[in-house]
Design a protein around this motif. Structure first.
Motif, PDB file in Angstrom:
ATOM      1  N   ASN A   1      25.532  24.640 -21.585  1.00  0.00           N
ATOM      2  CA  ASN A   1      26.334  24.307 -20.402  1.00  0.00           C
ATOM      3  C   ASN A   1      25.508  24.601 -19.159  1.00  0.00           C
ATOM      4  OD1 ASN A   1      28.593  23.618 -18.838  1.00  0.00           O
ATOM      5  ND2 ASN A   1      29.506  25.654 -18.974  1.00  0.00           N
ATOM      6  N   LEU A   2      25.631  23.753 -18.167  1.00  0.00           N
ATOM      7  CA  LEU A   2      25.021  23.982 -16.858  1.00  0.00           C
ATOM      8  C   LEU A   2      26.153  24.152 -15.854  1.00  0.00           C
ATOM      9  CD1 LEU A   2      22.373  24.054 -15.149  1.00  0.00           C
ATOM     10  CD2 LEU A   2      22.678  21.597 -14.781  1.00  0.00           C
ATOM     11  N   ALA A   3      26.171  25.269 -15.160  1.00  0.00           N
ATOM     12  CA  ALA A   3      27.251  25.575 -14.217  1.00  0.00           C
ATOM     13  C   ALA A   3      26.696  25.578 -12.802  1.00  0.00           C
ATOM     14  CB  ALA A   3      27.873  26.936 -14.544  1.00  0.00           C
ATOM     15  N   MET A   4      27.456  24.985 -11.877  1.00  0.00           N
ATOM     16  CA  MET A   4      26.993  24.917 -10.492  1.00  0.00           C
ATOM     17  C   MET A   4      28.178  24.852  -9.546  1.00  0.00           C
ATOM     18  SD  MET A   4      27.600  21.423  -9.865  1.00  0.00           S
ATOM     19  CE  MET A   4      26.558  21.069  -8.467  1.00  0.00           C
ATOM     20  N   HIS A   5      27.916  25.184  -8.280  1.00  0.00           N
ATOM     21  CA  HIS A   5      28.962  25.198  -7.267  1.00  0.00           C
ATOM     22  C   HIS A   5      29.129  23.807  -6.666  1.00  0.00           C
ATOM     23  CE1 HIS A   5      31.535  26.438  -4.007  1.00  0.00           C
ATOM     24  NE2 HIS A   5      30.698  25.897  -3.138  1.00  0.00           N
ATOM     25  N   ALA A   6      30.360  23.466  -6.342  1.00  0.00           N
ATOM     26  CA  ALA A   6      30.660  22.234  -5.609  1.00  0.00           C
ATOM     27  C   ALA A   6      31.938  22.459  -4.809  1.00  0.00           C
ATOM     28  CB  ALA A   6      30.827  21.048  -6.549  1.00  0.00           C
ATOM     29  N   GLU A   7      32.097  21.690  -3.774  1.00  0.00           N
ATOM     30  CA  GLU A   7      33.238  21.877  -2.872  1.00  0.00           C
ATOM     31  C   GLU A   7      33.757  20.513  -2.445  1.00  0.00           C
ATOM     32  OE1 GLU A   7      34.048  24.317   1.293  1.00  0.00           O
ATOM     33  OE2 GLU A   7      32.441  24.947  -0.051  1.00  0.00           O
TER      34      GLU A   7
ATOM     35  N   LEU B   1      18.105  21.560  -8.342  1.00  0.00           N
ATOM     36  CA  LEU B   1      17.624  20.310  -7.753  1.00  0.00           C
ATOM     37  C   LEU B   1      16.282  20.464  -7.043  1.00  0.00           C
ATOM     38  CD1 LEU B   1      20.858  18.690  -6.284  1.00  0.00           C
ATOM     39  CD2 LEU B   1      19.829  18.411  -8.554  1.00  0.00           C
ATOM     40  N   ALA B   2      15.936  21.696  -6.647  1.00  0.00           N
ATOM     41  CA  ALA B   2      14.668  21.924  -5.964  1.00  0.00           C
ATOM     42  C   ALA B   2      13.549  22.328  -6.916  1.00  0.00           C
ATOM     43  CB  ALA B   2      14.846  22.999  -4.889  1.00  0.00           C
ATOM     44  N   SER B   3      13.847  22.455  -8.200  1.00  0.00           N
ATOM     45  CA  SER B   3      12.841  22.894  -9.175  1.00  0.00           C
ATOM     46  C   SER B   3      11.787  21.823  -9.408  1.00  0.00           C
ATOM     47  CB  SER B   3      13.504  23.230 -10.514  1.00  0.00           C
ATOM     48  OG  SER B   3      14.409  24.293 -10.394  1.00  0.00           O
ATOM     49  N   ASP B   4      10.593  22.276  -9.740  1.00  0.00           N
ATOM     50  CA  ASP B   4       9.533  21.358 -10.147  1.00  0.00           C
ATOM     51  C   ASP B   4       9.935  20.700 -11.469  1.00  0.00           C
ATOM     52  OD1 ASP B   4       6.869  21.111 -11.984  1.00  0.00           O
ATOM     53  OD2 ASP B   4       6.432  20.647  -9.883  1.00  0.00           O
ATOM     54  N   PRO B   5       9.866  19.379 -11.571  1.00  0.00           N
ATOM     55  CA  PRO B   5      10.263  18.709 -12.815  1.00  0.00           C
ATOM     56  C   PRO B   5       9.514  19.226 -14.044  1.00  0.00           C
ATOM     57  CG  PRO B   5      10.006  17.111 -11.050  1.00  0.00           C
ATOM     58  CD  PRO B   5       9.499  18.412 -10.515  1.00  0.00           C
ATOM     59  N   GLY B   6       8.268  19.626 -13.853  1.00  0.00           N
ATOM     60  CA  GLY B   6       7.510  20.171 -14.963  1.00  0.00           C
ATOM     61  C   GLY B   6       8.105  21.463 -15.482  1.00  0.00           C
ATOM     62  N   TYR B   7       8.616  22.293 -14.551  1.00  0.00           N
ATOM     63  CA  TYR B   7       9.271  23.536 -14.964  1.00  0.00           C
ATOM     64  C   TYR B   7      10.533  23.230 -15.761  1.00  0.00           C
ATOM     65  CZ  TYR B   7      11.773  27.965 -14.632  1.00  0.00           C
ATOM     66  OH  TYR B   7      12.467  29.114 -14.940  1.00  0.00           O
TER      67      TYR B   7
ATOM     68  N   ALA C   1      27.727  13.377  -4.664  1.00  0.00           N
ATOM     69  CA  ALA C   1      26.340  12.971  -4.894  1.00  0.00           C
ATOM     70  C   ALA C   1      25.513  14.133  -5.431  1.00  0.00           C
ATOM     71  CB  ALA C   1      25.732  12.440  -3.596  1.00  0.00           C
ATOM     72  N   ARG C   2      25.763  15.320  -4.910  1.00  0.00           N
ATOM     73  CA  ARG C   2      25.020  16.496  -5.385  1.00  0.00           C
ATOM     74  C   ARG C   2      25.368  16.811  -6.832  1.00  0.00           C
ATOM     75  NH1 ARG C   2      26.108  22.065  -5.349  1.00  0.00           N
ATOM     76  NH2 ARG C   2      24.206  23.356  -5.436  1.00  0.00           N
ATOM     77  N   VAL C   3      26.649  16.766  -7.169  1.00  0.00           N
ATOM     78  CA  VAL C   3      27.038  17.051  -8.553  1.00  0.00           C
ATOM     79  C   VAL C   3      26.462  15.997  -9.490  1.00  0.00           C
ATOM     80  CG1 VAL C   3      28.934  17.463 -10.149  1.00  0.00           C
ATOM     81  CG2 VAL C   3      29.132  18.231  -7.785  1.00  0.00           C
ATOM     82  N   GLU C   4      26.479  14.744  -9.082  1.00  0.00           N
ATOM     83  CA  GLU C   4      25.903  13.694  -9.916  1.00  0.00           C
ATOM     84  C   GLU C   4      24.406  13.929 -10.138  1.00  0.00           C
ATOM     85  OE1 GLU C   4      27.016  10.086  -7.956  1.00  0.00           O
ATOM     86  OE2 GLU C   4      28.985   9.996  -8.953  1.00  0.00           O
ATOM     87  N   ALA C   5      23.723  14.460  -9.113  1.00  0.00           N
ATOM     88  CA  ALA C   5      22.310  14.791  -9.293  1.00  0.00           C
ATOM     89  C   ALA C   5      22.153  15.909 -10.329  1.00  0.00           C
ATOM     90  CB  ALA C   5      21.694  15.207  -7.955  1.00  0.00           C
ATOM     91  N   TYR C   6      23.116  16.821 -10.372  1.00  0.00           N
ATOM     92  CA  TYR C   6      23.075  17.876 -11.395  1.00  0.00           C
ATOM     93  C   TYR C   6      23.398  17.328 -12.778  1.00  0.00           C
ATOM     94  CZ  TYR C   6      21.846  21.980  -8.764  1.00  0.00           C
ATOM     95  OH  TYR C   6      21.134  22.912  -8.053  1.00  0.00           O
TER      96      TYR C   6
ATOM     97  N   VAL D   1      23.567  27.928 -11.980  1.00  0.00           N
ATOM     98  CA  VAL D   1      22.767  27.723 -10.769  1.00  0.00           C
ATOM     99  C   VAL D   1      23.373  28.520  -9.624  1.00  0.00           C
ATOM    100  CG1 VAL D   1      21.998  26.011  -9.092  1.00  0.00           C
ATOM    101  CG2 VAL D   1      22.089  25.425 -11.528  1.00  0.00           C
ATOM    102  N   LEU D   2      22.548  29.294  -8.941  1.00  0.00           N
ATOM    103  CA  LEU D   2      23.015  30.058  -7.784  1.00  0.00           C
ATOM    104  C   LEU D   2      22.626  29.398  -6.470  1.00  0.00           C
ATOM    105  CD1 LEU D   2      22.274  33.700  -9.004  1.00  0.00           C
ATOM    106  CD2 LEU D   2      24.403  32.393  -9.167  1.00  0.00           C
ATOM    107  N   ALA D   3      21.561  28.631  -6.469  1.00  0.00           N
ATOM    108  CA  ALA D   3      21.122  27.986  -5.227  1.00  0.00           C
ATOM    109  C   ALA D   3      20.135  26.881  -5.567  1.00  0.00           C
ATOM    110  CB  ALA D   3      20.463  29.009  -4.294  1.00  0.00           C
ATOM    111  N   ASP D   4      20.018  25.930  -4.644  1.00  0.00           N
ATOM    112  CA  ASP D   4      18.979  24.903  -4.769  1.00  0.00           C
ATOM    113  C   ASP D   4      17.704  25.480  -4.175  1.00  0.00           C
ATOM    114  OD1 ASP D   4      20.958  23.299  -5.789  1.00  0.00           O
ATOM    115  OD2 ASP D   4      21.307  22.210  -3.920  1.00  0.00           O
ATOM    116  N   ASP D   5      16.966  26.211  -5.011  1.00  0.00           N
ATOM    117  CA  ASP D   5      15.838  27.018  -4.550  1.00  0.00           C
ATOM    118  C   ASP D   5      14.674  26.825  -5.520  1.00  0.00           C
ATOM    119  OD1 ASP D   5      14.032  28.950  -3.793  1.00  0.00           O
ATOM    120  OD2 ASP D   5      15.369  30.649  -4.097  1.00  0.00           O
TER     121      ASP D   5
END
Length: 275
Positions: free
Chosen positions: A57-63, A34-40, A77-82, A22-26
């Motif tokens: 594997n799903l990779a994402m940024h966190a700080e 996290l911004a994707s349409d659930p159907g997609y 909370a964001r990582v848990e959503a991922y 993941v590069l962005a919530d877009d």
């Protein structure tokens, strides 16, 4: 190529699985986020299952820490959503960062000692939540600040959760001037996923297209098996350790990406078969 084209390409190659980064919530991004349409998201999972391609594997940024402070609660909370997103995609492994990428000036040891407590706290909370979903989580050796082998092990041991491991990138260690042939075996017992990567390494400035290691060496991504790293020794370490998980090609070279992946896959298979 869109993501469905990539899945089909993988299905018809010698590869067996695909990681998503993941590069962005877009909502317009081709990578589910996290911004994707659930159907997609559901269509991506269905396409991979239909093609016989594991989403590994799903990779994402966190700080969880920053020099000026970080909102650990919001980051967790964001990582848990991922984690929830990974579960929806049928993915059982998630790599999350713990700090922003980028080298800090001078000796950053005091900063790391200050950072490790919130890093561990955030990672532990996420790992415990992910365990309820059947998901393993990991930290990767990249980004300079947590790139060295010993810092990765310190974090893994301090988190002390059975489903918290490391995404082990065999090439990234040279960015902090460590020898992969030496340090990869040290971190293999904690590997959730292995990234096979190669670099060209030079001591004198070769010109445009190179970046510098922490110690000042010049680096450029190479096709796996074509660079200067001793991947034969690394492959032997992987085999001798009895590792049976996923290994991914991560290609950052100057060549066409599909060419780099095709040749990297072939070289990786050859290196592992000879190990």
């Amino acid at each position: 190529m869109d993501l469905f084209d990539v899945i089909e390409w993988v299905a018809h190659s010698r590869a067996e699985h695909l990681e998503l980064a993941v590069l962005a919530d877009d909502p317009a991004s081709p990578i589910p986020n996290l911004a994707s349409d659930p159907g997609y998201v559901d269509r991506v999972r269905a396409a991979a299952e239909s093609a016989g391609v594991d989403l590994s594997n799903l990779a994402m940024h966190a700080e969880f820490w920053a020099p000026g402070g970080a909102d650990v609660g919001a980051a967790v909370a964001r990582v848990e959503a991922y984690v929830d997103l990974a579960e929806r995609l049928g993915i059982t492994r998630l790599r999350h960062d713990v700090v922003a990428h980028g080298a800090l000036p001078g000796d950053d040891t005091p900063l790391f000692e200050a950072a490790i407590e919130p890093i561990v706290a955030g990672s532990k909370q996420v790992a415990r939540y992910a365990a309820t979903k059947g998901v393993a989580t990991s930290v990767e050796n990249h980004g300079f600040f947590v790139q060295s082998a010993d810092r990765i092990r310190r974090i893994v041991h301090a988190v002390d959760e059975p489903n918290f491991l490391t995404t082990l990138d065999v090439g990234n260690f040279v960015c902090v001037d460590e020898d992969p042939a030496v340090v990869v075996p040290q971190n293999l017992p904690y590997a959730m996923v292995i990234h096979l990567k190669d670099f060209y390494v030079r001591d004198v400035d070769p010109g445009e297209g190179w970046f510098r290691s922490r110690g000042g060496r010049y680096l450029r991504g190479a096709i796996v098996g074509n660079g200067d790293l001793d991947l034969g020794s690394v492959a032997r370490s992987i085999t001798e350790a009895g590792y049976e998980g996923y290994a991914s090609i991560e290609f950052e070279g100057a060549e066409d990406c599909l060419l780099g992946i095709e040749r990297g896959l072939a070289n990786a298979a050859r290196l592992l078969a000879a190990a």
